[in-house]
Design a protein around this motif. Structure first.
Motif, PDB file in Angstrom:
ATOM      1  N   VAL A 327       0.830  -1.209   0.000  1.00  0.00           N
ATOM      2  CA  VAL A 327       0.000   0.000   0.000  1.00  0.00           C
ATOM      3  C   VAL A 327       0.862   1.255   0.000  1.00  0.00           C
ATOM      4  N   VAL A 328       1.854   1.313   0.892  1.00  0.00           N
ATOM      5  CA  VAL A 328       2.654   2.537   1.016  1.00  0.00           C
ATOM      6  C   VAL A 328       4.112   2.331   0.605  1.00  0.00           C
ATOM      7  N   SER A 329       4.486   1.136   0.150  1.00  0.00           N
ATOM      8  CA  SER A 329       5.855   0.750  -0.212  1.00  0.00           C
ATOM      9  C   SER A 329       6.589   0.271   1.040  1.00  0.00           C
ATOM     10  N   ASN A 330       7.621  -0.542   0.819  1.00  0.00           N
ATOM     11  CA  ASN A 330       8.225  -1.259   1.941  1.00  0.00           C
ATOM     12  C   ASN A 330       9.024  -0.378   2.900  1.00  0.00           C
ATOM     13  N   VAL A 331       9.746   0.614   2.390  1.00  0.00           N
ATOM     14  CA  VAL A 331      10.531   1.459   3.297  1.00  0.00           C
ATOM     15  C   VAL A 331       9.624   2.265   4.232  1.00  0.00           C
ATOM     16  N   PRO A 332       8.599   2.983   3.727  1.00  0.00           N
ATOM     17  CA  PRO A 332       7.691   3.677   4.653  1.00  0.00           C
ATOM     18  C   PRO A 332       6.989   2.712   5.617  1.00  0.00           C
ATOM     19  N   ALA A 333       6.676   1.504   5.154  1.00  0.00           N
ATOM     20  CA  ALA A 333       6.029   0.528   6.033  1.00  0.00           C
ATOM     21  C   ALA A 333       6.952   0.147   7.187  1.00  0.00           C
ATOM     22  N   VAL A 334       8.217  -0.101   6.883  1.00  0.00           N
ATOM     23  CA  VAL A 334       9.185  -0.456   7.927  1.00  0.00           C
ATOM     24  C   VAL A 334       9.381   0.712   8.889  1.00  0.00           C
ATOM     25  N   ASN A 363       7.500  -8.288  -4.400  1.00  0.00           N
ATOM     26  CA  ASN A 363       7.340  -8.982  -5.683  1.00  0.00           C
ATOM     27  C   ASN A 363       5.893  -9.077  -6.140  1.00  0.00           C
ATOM     28  N   LEU A 364       4.954  -8.635  -5.327  1.00  0.00           N
ATOM     29  CA  LEU A 364       3.542  -8.831  -5.667  1.00  0.00           C
ATOM     30  C   LEU A 364       3.121  -8.045  -6.903  1.00  0.00           C
ATOM     31  N   THR A 365       3.492  -6.777  -6.974  1.00  0.00           N
ATOM     32  CA  THR A 365       3.103  -5.922  -8.106  1.00  0.00           C
ATOM     33  C   THR A 365       4.309  -5.146  -8.603  1.00  0.00           C
ATOM     34  N   ILE A 366       4.156  -4.501  -9.748  1.00  0.00           N
ATOM     35  CA  ILE A 366       5.238  -3.671 -10.286  1.00  0.00           C
ATOM     36  C   ILE A 366       5.625  -2.583  -9.297  1.00  0.00           C
ATOM     37  N   THR A 367       4.627  -1.977  -8.656  1.00  0.00           N
ATOM     38  CA  THR A 367       4.894  -0.877  -7.741  1.00  0.00           C
ATOM     39  C   THR A 367       5.247  -1.348  -6.336  1.00  0.00           C
ATOM     40  N   GLY A 368       5.378  -2.650  -6.145  1.00  0.00           N
ATOM     41  CA  GLY A 368       5.680  -3.175  -4.819  1.00  0.00           C
ATOM     42  C   GLY A 368       7.074  -2.848  -4.336  1.00  0.00           C
ATOM     43  N   SER A 369       8.013  -2.629  -5.245  1.00  0.00           N
ATOM     44  CA  SER A 369       9.368  -2.256  -4.845  1.00  0.00           C
ATOM     45  C   SER A 369       9.986  -1.366  -5.915  1.00  0.00           C
ATOM     46  N   GLU A 382      11.869  -1.404 -25.306  1.00  0.00           N
ATOM     47  CA  GLU A 382      12.201  -2.599 -26.082  1.00  0.00           C
ATOM     48  C   GLU A 382      11.370  -3.822 -25.705  1.00  0.00           C
ATOM     49  N   SER A 383      11.039  -3.960 -24.441  1.00  0.00           N
ATOM     50  CA  SER A 383      10.294  -5.145 -24.013  1.00  0.00           C
ATOM     51  C   SER A 383       9.366  -4.762 -22.862  1.00  0.00           C
ATOM     52  N   PRO A 384       8.277  -4.063 -23.167  1.00  0.00           N
ATOM     53  CA  PRO A 384       7.384  -3.591 -22.101  1.00  0.00           C
ATOM     54  C   PRO A 384       6.749  -4.738 -21.326  1.00  0.00           C
ATOM     55  N   VAL A 385       6.645  -4.549 -20.005  1.00  0.00           N
ATOM     56  CA  VAL A 385       6.011  -5.527 -19.124  1.00  0.00           C
ATOM     57  C   VAL A 385       4.741  -4.891 -18.581  1.00  0.00           C
ATOM     58  N   SER A 386       3.594  -5.484 -18.885  1.00  0.00           N
ATOM     59  CA  SER A 386       2.327  -4.918 -18.421  1.00  0.00           C
ATOM     60  C   SER A 386       2.099  -5.248 -16.951  1.00  0.00           C
ATOM     61  N   PHE A 387       1.212  -4.478 -16.324  1.00  0.00           N
ATOM     62  CA  PHE A 387       0.875  -4.712 -14.923  1.00  0.00           C
ATOM     63  C   PHE A 387       0.296  -6.115 -14.741  1.00  0.00           C
ATOM     64  N   ALA A 388      -0.578  -6.524 -15.677  1.00  0.00           N
ATOM     65  CA  ALA A 388      -1.234  -7.838 -15.570  1.00  0.00           C
ATOM     66  C   ALA A 388      -0.223  -8.966 -15.736  1.00  0.00           C
ATOM     67  N   GLU A 389       0.720  -8.804 -16.667  1.00  0.00           N
ATOM     68  CA  GLU A 389       1.708  -9.864 -16.877  1.00  0.00           C
ATOM     69  C   GLU A 389       2.615 -10.003 -15.661  1.00  0.00           C
ATOM     70  N   TYR A 390       2.979  -8.873 -15.086  1.00  0.00           N
ATOM     71  CA  TYR A 390       3.798  -8.953 -13.879  1.00  0.00           C
ATOM     72  C   TYR A 390       3.023  -9.638 -12.753  1.00  0.00           C
ATOM     73  N   LEU A 391       1.746  -9.278 -12.618  1.00  0.00           N
ATOM     74  CA  LEU A 391       0.919  -9.828 -11.545  1.00  0.00           C
ATOM     75  C   LEU A 391       0.791 -11.347 -11.661  1.00  0.00           C
ATOM     76  N   LYS A 392       0.746 -11.835 -12.900  1.00  0.00           N
ATOM     77  CA  LYS A 392       0.629 -13.279 -13.138  1.00  0.00           C
ATOM     78  C   LYS A 392       1.788 -14.040 -12.497  1.00  0.00           C
ATOM     79  N   ALA A 393       2.967 -13.445 -12.536  1.00  0.00           N
ATOM     80  CA  ALA A 393       4.119 -14.076 -11.883  1.00  0.00           C
ATOM     81  C   ALA A 393       4.249 -13.633 -10.434  1.00  0.00           C
ATOM     82  N   GLY A 394       3.905 -12.382 -10.155  1.00  0.00           N
ATOM     83  CA  GLY A 394       4.120 -11.822  -8.830  1.00  0.00           C
ATOM     84  C   GLY A 394       3.309 -12.482  -7.734  1.00  0.00           C
TER      85      GLY A 394
END
Length: 412
Positions: A327-334, A363-369, A382-394
């Motif tokens: 939600v707020v990124s890992n550093v602010p969370a810590v 690793n959950l989402t693109i904006t997770g870290s 050159e090789s765009p990664v969509s939010f949905a494609e990342y989520l499929k692996a994340g």
């Protein structure tokens, strides 16, 4: 002036507005309708904490953990020396010359994971993303799976040590857990996580492919590291030995950075150009914002509410950390949770849980870290990664690695 005067008479109200507005930007990445990003929000929020007298100058000085800032800066300088000497370019040449295309995935995973364990993962991703794209092009492979491997493995590998990522640097400084103990406890989690990462990405992208034939022409080449690599590699190894010997990490890293800057091959201007100043500014501002929250009682109210969630349960604690980190990124969370752990019955175990979960949850989402964002932005043209494609692996990578990590720390 009237607004400033009124607000200064009610610092808790001003503190609430500044604190939550800042964390809103940390959550969404940019203040709505403006170009204010996370580092800018940290600077503005910190300045307002002083302007509205939530923090006094003396309190502000005590709010900043200087060991964290020094360690983060010094590690950036050490990695800059490796980069300027061509270490990462040499790694790329070795990849192209010796790696069988069928085994490129585990090579990317374990190379980025191991480097990220000892060098700050954001910097590793910044330097390796273009190299992974180049290797993929040279070997006629689609870059997306390998970019996902780089991002996820760098996060997983970085969980192993104090110097793996910014939030671990902060946790190591605040918790005073020795570097070696941190590595012994979380190193196995990182290794298991890298194996899971390999299995999941292979299943998603390569399960229908047969192993490629070995490129014997490429294997016949012998790529030797240049003599110019010797000095920065020796400095880096000496720094890591100092960490493992139990010396203060900030001091050891600072000495390594100082030795590197003494060498005429590494002019300070070139080295400083490699430093992520915005991250350092973000950390300093965030320390002051959280310090203002502590002085005004906001942090205590938050922690009191958090304690009612039964955070002494490891699974609930990890779930809250994973959610907050996304939600707020890992550093602010810590930063927000660090005041809570002193009241726990086994604080060291929970510090390790906080480090492990806040890192792996990235690793959950693109904006997770930040590491994920760096990889995706570097690959956009050159090789765009969509939010949905990342989520499929994340999703499967995050769930499986966090579950394994919690189980491991519950019994070891």
């Amino acid at each position: 002036m009237l607004t400033l005067s009124l607000a200064s008479q009610h610092p808790p109200l001003a503190a609430y507005l500044i604190f939550f507005a800042s964390y809103l930007v940390f959550a969404v990445g940019r203040f709505p309708g403006t170009r204010i990003d996370r580092p800018a929000a940290a600077v503005i929020g910190a300045a307002l904490m002083f302007a509205f007298r939530v923090l006094s100058p003396e309190q502000g000085l005590h709010s900043i953990d200087y060991a964290t800032i020094v360690l983060l800066f010094a590690m950036m300088v050490v990695v800059a020396g490796l980069h300027l000497a061509g270490f990462f370019d040499w790694v790329t040449e070795v990849f192209i010359a010796h790696v069988n295309p069928g085994f490129l995935l585990p090579v990317v995973i374990f190379t980025s994971g191991i480097l990220s364990a000892f060098l700050v993962n954001d910097i590793v991703c910044l330097l390796m993303a273009p190299l992974v794209i180049e290797v993929s092009r040279q070997l006629s492979k689609r870059a997306t799976p390998y970019l996902l491997a780089l991002a996820t493995a760098s996060n997983i590998g970085s969980s192993a040590t104090i110097t793996g990522n910014p939030q671990n640097i902060l946790i190591g400084s605040v918790s005073h857990i020795p570097y070696r103990d941190f590595l012994i406890r979380l190193g196995p989690v990182a290794i298991l996580g890298l194996l899971l990462d390999w299995a999941i990405l292979h299943f998603l992208y390569f399960r229908r492919e047969s192993p490629g034939a070995v490129n014997r022409r490429a294997q016949s080449r012998l790529i030797r590291p240049g003599t110019h690599l010797i000095f920065p590699v020796i400095v880096t190894l000496a720094v890591l030995c100092g960490f493992l010997a139990g010396l203060p990490p900030a001091l050891v890293a600072a000495m390594g950075a100082a030795v590197l800057l003494l060498h005429p091959r590494y002019p300070s201007k070139q080295v400083y150009a490699e430093v992520d100043w915005s991250l350092l500014v973000f950390f300093a501002g965030l320390f002051l914002i959280v310090g203002g929250g502590e002085q005004s009682g906001i942090a205590q109210q938050f922690l009191s509410a958090a304690e009612r969630l039964n955070l002494h349960n490891r699974w609930i604690f990890s779930g809250v950390v994973a959610l907050l980190s996304n939600v707020v990124s890992n550093v602010p969370a810590v930063m927000l949770l660090k005041g809570l752990l002193g009241n726990f019955h086994d604080p060291q175990r929970f510090w390790l849980l906080l480090a492990m979960t806040s890192t792996l949850a990235g690793n959950l989402t693109i904006t997770g870290s930040v590491a994920n964002i760096i990889v995706v932005e570097k690959a956009r043209s050159e090789s765009p990664v969509s939010f949905a494609e990342y989520l499929k692996a994340g999703i499967p990578i995050t769930i499986s690695t966090v579950v394994v990590g919690v189980i491991w720390l519950s019994y070891w």
